[in-house]
Motif scaffolding. Structure first.
Motif, short mmCIF file in Angstrom:
data_model
loop_
_atom_site.label_atom_id
_atom_site.label_comp_id
_atom_site.label_asym_id
_atom_site.label_seq_id
_atom_site.Cartn_x
_atom_site.Cartn_y
_atom_site.Cartn_z
N ALA A 138 0.84 -1.21 0.00
CA ALA A 138 0.00 0.00 0.00
C ALA A 138 0.87 1.25 0.00
O ALA A 138 0.59 2.22 -0.72
N GLU A 139 1.96 1.22 0.82
CA GLU A 139 2.85 2.38 0.85
C GLU A 139 3.52 2.58 -0.51
O GLU A 139 3.71 3.72 -0.96
N ARG A 140 3.90 1.42 -1.15
CA ARG A 140 4.54 1.55 -2.46
C ARG A 140 3.58 2.16 -3.48
O ARG A 140 3.94 3.06 -4.24
N VAL A 141 2.31 1.67 -3.44
CA VAL A 141 1.31 2.22 -4.37
C VAL A 141 1.08 3.71 -4.10
O VAL A 141 1.00 4.53 -5.01
N GLU A 144 4.07 5.57 -5.35
CA GLU A 144 4.04 5.72 -6.81
C GLU A 144 3.00 6.76 -7.23
O GLU A 144 3.23 7.57 -8.13
N GLY A 145 1.80 6.73 -6.56
CA GLY A 145 0.78 7.73 -6.89
C GLY A 145 1.26 9.13 -6.57
O GLY A 145 1.04 10.08 -7.35
N ALA A 146 1.95 9.27 -5.40
CA ALA A 146 2.45 10.59 -5.04
C ALA A 146 3.51 11.05 -6.03
O ALA A 146 3.56 12.23 -6.40
N ALA A 147 4.39 10.09 -6.45
CA ALA A 147 5.42 10.47 -7.42
C ALA A 147 4.79 10.89 -8.75
O ALA A 147 5.22 11.87 -9.37
N ALA A 148 3.76 10.12 -9.19
CA ALA A 148 3.10 10.49 -10.44
C ALA A 148 2.42 11.84 -10.31
O ALA A 148 2.48 12.68 -11.21
N LEU A 153 2.40 17.60 -11.28
CA LEU A 153 2.46 18.96 -10.74
C LEU A 153 3.66 19.72 -11.29
O LEU A 153 3.56 20.91 -11.62
N VAL A 154 4.81 19.00 -11.40
CA VAL A 154 6.01 19.66 -11.95
C VAL A 154 5.76 20.09 -13.40
O VAL A 154 6.11 21.21 -13.80
#
Length: 453
Positions: A138-141, A144-148, A153-154
């Motif tokens: 769940a943390e990895r998902v 990954e969602g936060a990174a995406a 956002l960038v």
């Protein structure tokens, strides 16, 4: 199912102390466990529930998951018997998943959160590892969602930065163009100021010239004023003489008028005395009936069925009716149902007639006018038994005749020259009586006048 549940019940209490989570239960797994417990809570008798959960027994599963989440999580952790009851409900709802976990395998196609929640409730061997892996997944998902999301956002910020830079360049160019325009405007204003200074000097010279001319004009005006005052004194003296002559002429005219008035009065007295003598000689009786009494119509009390129709409305100023009724020997003819259907159409026909006739009686008493109220008689269901109010003549039209026709016959029956006022909002009635010499007025005019009585 019972064979599968035996080992879990027997081994659960012995294995629980051996395996303990080294960190809090992952939030996703916790929500899934609380949801399973909330669904299963309603099937457990309240007496068998932990004391902290009995108050939530009658809640719906959604409300239990919302308001009893903390209590459910605490009871599952602190009450092994309660957790085993929930595990039994899970065993009935997802038997394949429970069998796989008890066999030591994790279904690859199953949701990791469902697997971790089932392992937490069943406490099968290695359940802490399953829960930890589900938390890590769940943390990895989430990561990954936060990174995406951060990447998006960038990219958005980069696009906004490029747009801002373009807007800044455009604004800089616009300001440069505005500055050039301001510079040219300043130069134009300077030239305009120099021109205005030159015009001011010329205007000052012109003003000095005009002042000299004004002084000369004032001197000439003073001379002319002195001459005009002398002429005015002479004219005032002449006016006084003419006024005296006019007053003398008026006195002579008044004396001549007195003689003419005396002769005219003597002639009028002679004519009046002659008329009185002729009346005595002819012995003419006092008239007891009016022309409207000779028009054939249905008198109240003798009407037959099929007699009363209905009419519409219009509006006007009520002050006009007072002026018309002040005319000597005026005859007021009222289109009855046309007025009542305008003013109070919801009343029964009998109440409409009584209300209108009562108002007309008061109006006739105050104005001393002759009043005739006409009603349609062609649709009467029963004979009308009524006593006409004092001062108001009531007539119903005959079978085969409308109230409009009766009104026109009443108007034609009057002598030429007698003032007749007809109250109706019907355009055909108004046009017909106007041709016959009567004055039509709107129904709302009479209604407004009666409302003031």
């Amino acid at each position: 199912m019972e064979a599968a549940s035996g080992p879990a019940e027997g081994s659960g209490p012995a294995e629980e102390p051996a395996e303990v989570l080294d960190r809090p239960l992952p939030e996703g797994v916790r929500r899934r466990v609380v949801g399973i417990a909330a669904d299963a809570l309603g099937a457990i008798p309240p007496a068998e529930l932990p004391a902290s959960l009995r108050q939530y027994a009658k809640f719906t599963p959604a409300r239990r998951a919302k308001y009893a989440a903390t209590a459910l999580a605490a009871a599952l952790e602190a009450e092994p018997a309660f957790r085993l009851r929930i595990a039994e409900r899970l065993r009935l709802g997802q038997p394949d998943l429970v069998k796989s976990l008890e066999a030591g395998s994790v279904p690859s196609a199953a949701d990791p959160m469902d697997v971790a929640a089932a392992a937490y409730l069943l406490r099968t061997p290695g359940w802490t590892r399953v829960v930890a892996e589900a938390g890590e997944e769940a943390e990895r998902v989430d990561a990954e969602g936060a990174a995406a999301e951060a990447g998006r956002l960038v990219e958005k910020l980069q696009a906004e930065l490029a747009e801002a830079r373009g807007a800044a360049r455009a604004e800089q160019e616009r300001q440069r163009a505005d500055a050039e325009g301001v510079r040219r405007e300043v130069e134009s204003l300077r030239k305009r100021v120099r021109t205005l200074e030159s015009d001011t000097r010329r205007a000052q010279a012109e003003a000095r010239k005009l002042q000299a001319e004004l002084d000369a004009a004032r001197t000439a005006a003073a001379t002319e004023r002195s001459t005009a005052e002398s002429e005015a004194r002479r004219l005032r003296h002449r006016v006084s003489e003419l006024e005296a002559a006019v007053e003398a002429g008026r006195r002579s005219a008044r004396e001549g008028r007195s003689v003419e008035d005396m002769r005219l009065r003597l002639l009028l007295d002679t004519v009046l005395q002659s008329a009185q003598g002729l009346q005595r000689e002819l012995a003419l009786p006092v008239a007891q009936i009016r022309p409207a009494d000779l028009v054939e119509a249905v008198v109240p009390g003798s009407a037959s069925p099929n007699d009363v129709a209905r009419r519409g409305l219009a509006e006007d100023d009520p002050a006009l009716l007072d002026q018309l009724l002040a005319i000597p020997q005026v005859h007021l003819v009222v289109d009855g149902y046309n007025v009542t259907k305008t003013g109070y159409p919801t009343l029964p026909l009998e109440q409409q007639r009584l209300r209108l006739l009562g108002g007309l009686a008061m109006l006739a008493q105050r104005t001393q006018a002759e009043v005739t109220c006409v009603f349609d008689g062609q649709d009467l269901d029963v004979p009308v038994i009524m006593a006409p109010p004092r001062g108001v003549r009531v007539r119903f039209s005959r079978t085969g005749e409308t109230a409009d026709e009766l009104i026109r016959r009443l108007v034609r029956a009057e002598p030429e020259g007698r003032p007749v006022v007809v109250v109706s909002a019907d355009r055909e009635v108004a046009d017909g009586v106007r041709k016959a010499g009567a004055r039509p007025v709107a129904s709302v005019l009479l209604l407004n006048r009666l409302s003031r009585s």
